[in-house]
Structure formats: structure tokens, C-alpha cells
Design a protein around this motif. Structure first.
Motif, PDB file in Angstrom:
ATOM      1  N   ALA A  50      39.010   8.718  24.682  1.00  0.00           N
ATOM      2  CA  ALA A  50      39.141   9.391  23.395  1.00  0.00           C
ATOM      3  C   ALA A  50      38.467   8.583  22.287  1.00  0.00           C
ATOM      4  O   ALA A  50      37.825   9.149  21.392  1.00  0.00           O
ATOM      5  N   ARG A  51      38.598   7.254  22.350  1.00  0.00           N
ATOM      6  CA  ARG A  51      37.925   6.417  21.347  1.00  0.00           C
ATOM      7  C   ARG A  51      36.413   6.532  21.478  1.00  0.00           C
ATOM      8  O   ARG A  51      35.684   6.606  20.470  1.00  0.00           O
ATOM      9  N   LEU A  52      35.925   6.580  22.728  1.00  0.00           N
ATOM     10  CA  LEU A  52      34.485   6.669  22.954  1.00  0.00           C
ATOM     11  C   LEU A  52      33.931   8.008  22.482  1.00  0.00           C
ATOM     12  O   LEU A  52      32.968   8.066  21.710  1.00  0.00           O
ATOM     13  N   MET A  57      31.492  11.527  18.217  1.00  0.00           N
ATOM     14  CA  MET A  57      31.534  12.752  17.411  1.00  0.00           C
ATOM     15  C   MET A  57      31.518  12.426  15.924  1.00  0.00           C
ATOM     16  O   MET A  57      30.808  13.082  15.144  1.00  0.00           O
ATOM     17  N   LYS A  58      32.277  11.426  15.517  1.00  0.00           N
ATOM     18  CA  LYS A  58      32.323  11.036  14.113  1.00  0.00           C
ATOM     19  C   LYS A  58      30.961  10.547  13.632  1.00  0.00           C
ATOM     20  O   LYS A  58      30.478  10.944  12.557  1.00  0.00           O
ATOM     21  N   ARG A  59      30.318   9.705  14.432  1.00  0.00           N
ATOM     22  CA  ARG A  59      29.006   9.184  14.031  1.00  0.00           C
ATOM     23  C   ARG A  59      27.972  10.296  13.951  1.00  0.00           C
ATOM     24  O   ARG A  59      27.159  10.333  13.018  1.00  0.00           O
ATOM     25  N   ALA A  60      27.990  11.202  14.917  1.00  0.00           N
ATOM     26  CA  ALA A  60      27.019  12.297  14.924  1.00  0.00           C
ATOM     27  C   ALA A  60      27.229  13.205  13.719  1.00  0.00           C
ATOM     28  O   ALA A  60      26.256  13.643  13.078  1.00  0.00           O
ATOM     29  N   LEU A  61      28.485  13.481  13.412  1.00  0.00           N
ATOM     30  CA  LEU A  61      28.789  14.355  12.281  1.00  0.00           C
ATOM     31  C   LEU A  61      28.327  13.726  10.969  1.00  0.00           C
ATOM     32  O   LEU A  61      27.694  14.385  10.132  1.00  0.00           O
ATOM     33  N   GLU A  62      28.612  12.450  10.797  1.00  0.00           N
ATOM     34  CA  GLU A  62      28.232  11.780   9.555  1.00  0.00           C
ATOM     35  C   GLU A  62      26.723  11.603   9.457  1.00  0.00           C
ATOM     36  O   GLU A  62      26.154  11.693   8.365  1.00  0.00           O
ATOM     37  N   ALA A  63      26.050  11.381  10.582  1.00  0.00           N
ATOM     38  CA  ALA A  63      24.593  11.266  10.565  1.00  0.00           C
ATOM     39  C   ALA A  63      23.944  12.584  10.168  1.00  0.00           C
ATOM     40  O   ALA A  63      22.862  12.606   9.567  1.00  0.00           O
ATOM     41  N   ALA A  64      24.614  13.697  10.484  1.00  0.00           N
ATOM     42  CA  ALA A  64      24.074  15.019  10.152  1.00  0.00           C
ATOM     43  C   ALA A  64      24.437  15.452   8.730  1.00  0.00           C
ATOM     44  O   ALA A  64      24.085  16.558   8.312  1.00  0.00           O
ATOM     45  N   GLY A  65      25.141  14.583   7.986  1.00  0.00           N
ATOM     46  CA  GLY A  65      25.475  14.897   6.603  1.00  0.00           C
ATOM     47  C   GLY A  65      26.900  15.355   6.397  1.00  0.00           C
ATOM     48  O   GLY A  65      27.258  15.819   5.315  1.00  0.00           O
ATOM     49  N   LEU A  98      40.642  18.509  13.165  1.00  0.00           N
ATOM     50  CA  LEU A  98      41.352  19.657  13.700  1.00  0.00           C
ATOM     51  C   LEU A  98      40.695  20.971  13.302  1.00  0.00           C
ATOM     52  O   LEU A  98      40.541  21.881  14.124  1.00  0.00           O
ATOM     53  N   MET A  99      40.296  21.099  12.038  1.00  0.00           N
ATOM     54  CA  MET A  99      39.703  22.369  11.618  1.00  0.00           C
ATOM     55  C   MET A  99      38.338  22.583  12.274  1.00  0.00           C
ATOM     56  O   MET A  99      37.959  23.720  12.576  1.00  0.00           O
ATOM     57  N   LEU A 100      37.602  21.499  12.537  1.00  0.00           N
ATOM     58  CA  LEU A 100      36.322  21.639  13.234  1.00  0.00           C
ATOM     59  C   LEU A 100      36.538  22.035  14.692  1.00  0.00           C
ATOM     60  O   LEU A 100      35.817  22.896  15.230  1.00  0.00           O
TER      61      LEU A 100
END
Length: 253
Positions: A50-52, A57-65, A98-100
Motif C-alpha cells: 500500500a505504501r508503494l 499514485m500520489k507522485r503521479a497525481l502531483e506531477a500531473a498538476g 477517497l473521492m478520486l
């Protein structure tokens, strides 16, 4: 769903009836009314997978803005959440993941999302694609709750500007004053303001206090806020970083 923090885990580990458990957004009260309740901090921490995955997911989302959150804790509890009748998110840290997940069909039960400072987070989205995605995700929630009428209007207007519609409702922020008294009877002889958020308007309280010299005011806040309140009227006392049980003891005096 709670934010994973030492403060929240201490509250969950405290004995029922402890003042520290006041921070659990009514978990004990729901259980007392017959609801079966579970939460995302039942384990010591999210497993490695889950951490991996959550970190990626967090890094990809933030990289995409976009704006991230605690995907790891949410993913680790997703199977349990999908067996629930309703999922309640207490803060944005878990509410955004959660909403995503709800938007993409990975979270199936109705989602109630209590938003705290969400407009400021939405303003940090850097691309049109992310703004549309977050608007769709907010629309997928069964209801978004906010503690100020202005915040409700700001969220509704923001979602509408992105071509969506979300159910956003105002819930007055309240305090169960009986939780902080020794006998369950609230005292009426003073004014108490408790909070550490950056928008707390203690300056207004300091302007009001001199006009009511017969009333005792007490502020319970962080050490950082307390340092900014060193110059204050004689009828205003300040307490910093009090544990909830100590807060209960002092307010009962």
C-alpha cells in the motif's frame, strides 16, 4: 477514515470516556447508538504494497498538476471500506484519495466527505485536466460537508465552473461542551475559544474582551499562536498545547 497522525492514534488508543477521544468525529457516539463502526487506523500502519502503490499514485497525481493525499492508508483499508454501508471521510488528507477512487469506481459505498479548507487545495491544481477530474470526483460524492457557508458556496461555484454539480451542505461547527466538564454540566460564566487552525480569529476576541471586563476569556491553542497573543487584556488567559484530559480538568476548575 481518519488522518494518520500520532494525535489521532493516541485518541484511538485512549480509554472510552477519555477526553482525548473527543477528536474521533463521533466514533464512540455512533457505536453507542448501535452502529457497527470500523476505521482505517486499526492496524499499526499500511503494509508495504500500500505504501508503494499509494506513494506512486500520489507522485503521479502531483506531477500531473493535482493535489495528493494519504493514498497508502486509504488503499490498505479499501476492501474493508467496500463492505460498509457508508464511508465517512473526516479530513481532506483521506477525502481527496477517497473521492478520486470513488470517481473511478474503486470505492463503491456512498461517500460522505467532510472538507476542511478544500477551496485552498483546489486553487493549487495546476492544469485544466486536473480541475475537471477533481470536479468530477467531488460530484461523485454523495455529499460534501463544510463548516462555513462561504466554503459551501466556494466549492459549489468551483465545481460549476468546471462543468459539474456537487451536493455540498453546510454543517455548523459545534462543540459538545459537556465533554469538557467534570459533571457533564456546562459552565456559563466565561468564554472559551479552542483551536490551532491558521484562520482562527483570535485578534477579534482580543478586541471584544476589553468591552466585557466582567467576563473571563480563555484561549486554548498552539504554542505558536500563544506567542502572538502575549499582549492581551487582563481578562484573557492563554493555554498552549494542552492534552484533552488536561483541558477538561482546567476548564472544570
Amino acid at each position: 477514515m481518519f488522518r494518520d497522525s500520532p494525535q489521532r492514534r493516541r485518541a484511538l488508543a485512549a480509554k472510552p470516556g477519555s477526553a482525548e477521544r473527543y477528536q474521533l468525529f463521533g466514533l464512540d457516539q455512533l457505536a453507542a447508538r448501535g452502529f457497527a463502526t470500523r476505521h482505517n487506523l486499526e492496524r499499526g500502519g499500511p503494509p508495504g504494497w500500500a505504501r508503494l502503490v499509494g506513494g506512486a499514485m500520489k507522485r503521479a497525481l502531483e506531477a500531473a498538476g493535482g493535489y495528493g493525499g494519504d493514498f497508502a492508508t486509504v488503499l490498505a483499508s479499501l476492501r474493508t471500506a467496500n463492505r460498509a454501508d457508508v464511508v465517512f471521510s473526516t479530513v481532506d488528507t483521506v477525502g481527496i484519495p477517497l473521492m478520486l477512487l470513488k470517481r473511478f469506481g474503486r470505492l463503491r459505498p456512498p461517500l460522505v466527505y467532510a472538507a476542511i479548507g478544500l477551496p485552498e487545495r483546489l486553487a493549487r491544481l495546476r492544469t485544466r485536466r486536473m480541475r475537471r477530474l477533481y470536479a468530477q470526483a467531488l460530484a461523485s460524492c454523495d455529499v460534501v460537508l463544510a463548516y462555513s457557508e462561504k466554503e459551501v458556496e466556494d466549492i459549489r461555484r468551483w465545481v460549476a465552473a468546471e462543468g459539474g454539480a456537487a451536493r455540498v451542505e453546510f454543517v455548523p461547527f459545534g462543540v459538545d461542551v459537556s465533554s469538557f466538564t467534570a459533571d457533564g454540566v456546562a459552565a456559563t460564566g466565561g468564554v472559551v475559544s479552542v483551536g490551532v487552525d491558521p484562520h482562527r480569529d483570535f485578534e477579534l476576541l482580543l478586541r471584544v474582551a476589553p468591552r466585557m471586563p466582567e467576563v473571563a476569556f480563555r484561549i486554548v491553542t498552539s504554542a505558536e499562536h500563544a506567542r502572538a497573543l502575549e499582549s492581551r487584556p487582563a481578562n484573557v488567559a492563554v493555554e498552549a498545547d494542552l492534552p484533552f484530559d488536561e483541558m477538561r480538568r482546567r476548564l472544570a476548575e
